[in-house]
Design a protein around this motif. Structure first.
Motif, PDB file in Angstrom:
ATOM      1  N   GLY A 137      -0.369   5.130  -0.817  1.00  0.00           N
ATOM      2  CA  GLY A 137       0.271   5.914  -1.859  1.00  0.00           C
ATOM      3  C   GLY A 137       1.200   6.967  -1.281  1.00  0.00           C
ATOM      4  O   GLY A 137       1.588   6.927  -0.125  1.00  0.00           O
ATOM      5  N   THR A 192       2.612   0.324  -4.374  1.00  0.00           N
ATOM      6  CA  THR A 192       1.574   0.622  -5.353  1.00  0.00           C
ATOM      7  C   THR A 192       2.145   0.677  -6.767  1.00  0.00           C
ATOM      8  O   THR A 192       1.473   0.293  -7.733  1.00  0.00           O
ATOM      9  N   SER A 240       0.794  -1.230   0.000  1.00  0.00           N
ATOM     10  CA  SER A 240       0.000   0.000   0.000  1.00  0.00           C
ATOM     11  C   SER A 240       0.824   1.276   0.000  1.00  0.00           C
ATOM     12  O   SER A 240       0.272   2.361  -0.164  1.00  0.00           O
ATOM     13  N   VAL A 274      -0.176   6.681  -7.376  1.00  0.00           N
ATOM     14  CA  VAL A 274      -1.206   6.665  -6.337  1.00  0.00           C
ATOM     15  C   VAL A 274      -0.813   7.683  -5.266  1.00  0.00           C
ATOM     16  O   VAL A 274       0.257   7.588  -4.674  1.00  0.00           O
ATOM     17  N   LEU A 276      -6.159  -1.329  -3.493  1.00  0.00           N
ATOM     18  CA  LEU A 276      -5.164  -2.033  -4.298  1.00  0.00           C
ATOM     19  C   LEU A 276      -5.830  -2.823  -5.424  1.00  0.00           C
ATOM     20  O   LEU A 276      -5.285  -2.926  -6.526  1.00  0.00           O
TER      21      LEU A 276
END
Length: 337
Positions: A331, A167, A162, A306, A193
């Motif tokens: 992100g 990401t 994450s 992200v 995700l």
């Protein structure tokens, strides 16, 4: 100018927000940038806390990843001019050093950067999206593409999926045509995700990722069932996940690592490495060309950085650091001076 200044190593109390910090002036081969976006990394947390063997000059303005506009150039600068949009490659590949660690970074209105570190930024790419790229996405790109050679039809497990590196790894694996499994600490993160391409999610706070992976991908056996297990495991956390990662891999599988956010000296069990002929592949940092290639992917729409949904102004940069401290981030965290 306004700046968030780190006075000494410690927690967020070591920062001081200043409105009277001296403006930087360019040397002959420097440019002064107006900072439009600075994205934070866990490396910034490590710099704040202090890292063994790395001397940070104090006081310093941290913030490694920077995008902005050129507002002044030195007398010898020919390739850039006032008004150019640019992204900073944070590594000084001429004299050595890292932006925001060995000299001032992006948590300020203005920053001085040697021009050989500047990368032209197309108007089609936003400042925040560009600033997300060098450290996290550059590291992921080198690990997944240049070193790991992830390819179509492979299965890939990404731990710590994450964050910024994670990401990007998800998106790069999907672009390569792989099946992507991810580990994260909440169902909310797993849902996001999935939105960027993950095929299979594991909440490691509530289930054992080893058992979950073996249930879905099978378990390698000595000299039999060679097709079972995961082709590529991405593990930049280390700590107690390291040996457990070896247990989910296919025979002749590849474990990719670019860091150790949870501990660099984990217990090891080399029996898995030689028994299943596993490949441990290290990756360190990024090249300038990696950054250029990533910008092209973003411009073409194939890759979308992200970004954490909340944006932070410069006077709230300490709040942005707190988000990283709590590992509540999905992100890249963006500060917009």
């Amino acid at each position: 100018m306004r700046a968030m200044v780190l006075k000494q190593h410690g927690g967020n109390e070591a920062f001081e927000y200043r409105t009277d910090w001296p403006d930087p002036t360019p040397g002959p081969q420097d440019a002064i940038l107006r900072v439009r976006a600075c994205t934070l990394n866990y490396h910034d947390v490590f710099t704040r806390n202090g890292m063994p063997g790395i001397k940070v000059p104090m006081p310093i303005i941290i913030g490694i990843d920077i995008a902005g506009d050129v507002v002044a150039v030195g007398s010898d600068v020919r390739d850039f001019k006032v008004g150019d949009r640019v992204l900073v490659d944070p590594i000084d590949r001429v004299k050595g050093g890292l932006t925001g660690e060995t000299y001032d970074g992006g948590l300020a209105e203005y920053v001085r950067i040697p021009v050989h570190q500047l990368v032209p930024l197309d108007a089609a790419v936003g400042y925040a999206e560009a600033a997300a790229l060098p450290v996290a996405y550059g590291t992921a790109y080198r690990m997944m593409i240049a070193r790991g050679k992830v390819s179509a039809g492979e299965s890939v497990l990404i731990l710590g999926a994450s964050g910024g590196v994670g990401t990007c790894c998800v998106q790069l694996a999907k672009l390569a045509g792989a099946e992507v499994a991810v580990c994260a600490s909440s169902d909310e993160k797993l849902a996001r995700l999935a939105e960027i391409g993950a095929d299979f999610g594991i909440n490691y706070a509530t289930e054992d990722f080893v058992k979950a992976c073996q249930a879905r991908f099978g378990r390698a056996r000595v000299f039999q069932d060679e097709g079972k297990g995961i082709d590529v495991v991405v593990n930049f956390t280390g700590g107690d996940t390291w040996t457990r990662s070896l247990k989910v891999m296919k025979r002749d599988g590849r474990l990719l690592t670019c860091g150790a956010t949870a501990g660099y000296n984990p217990p090891e069990d080399i029996r898995f490495i030689w028994t299943f002929e596993l490949n441990i592949i290290g990756s360190n940092g990024w090249s300038r060309q990696d950054v250029v290639d990533l910008l092209d992917l973003v411009k073409s729409g194939k890759l979308k950085p992200v970004l954490h949904p909340e944006r932070f102004t410069l006077n709230r940069a300490v709040d942005a650091m707190s988000v990283l401290d709590k590992r509540a981030v999905m992100g890249k965290v963006v500060v917009e001076p």
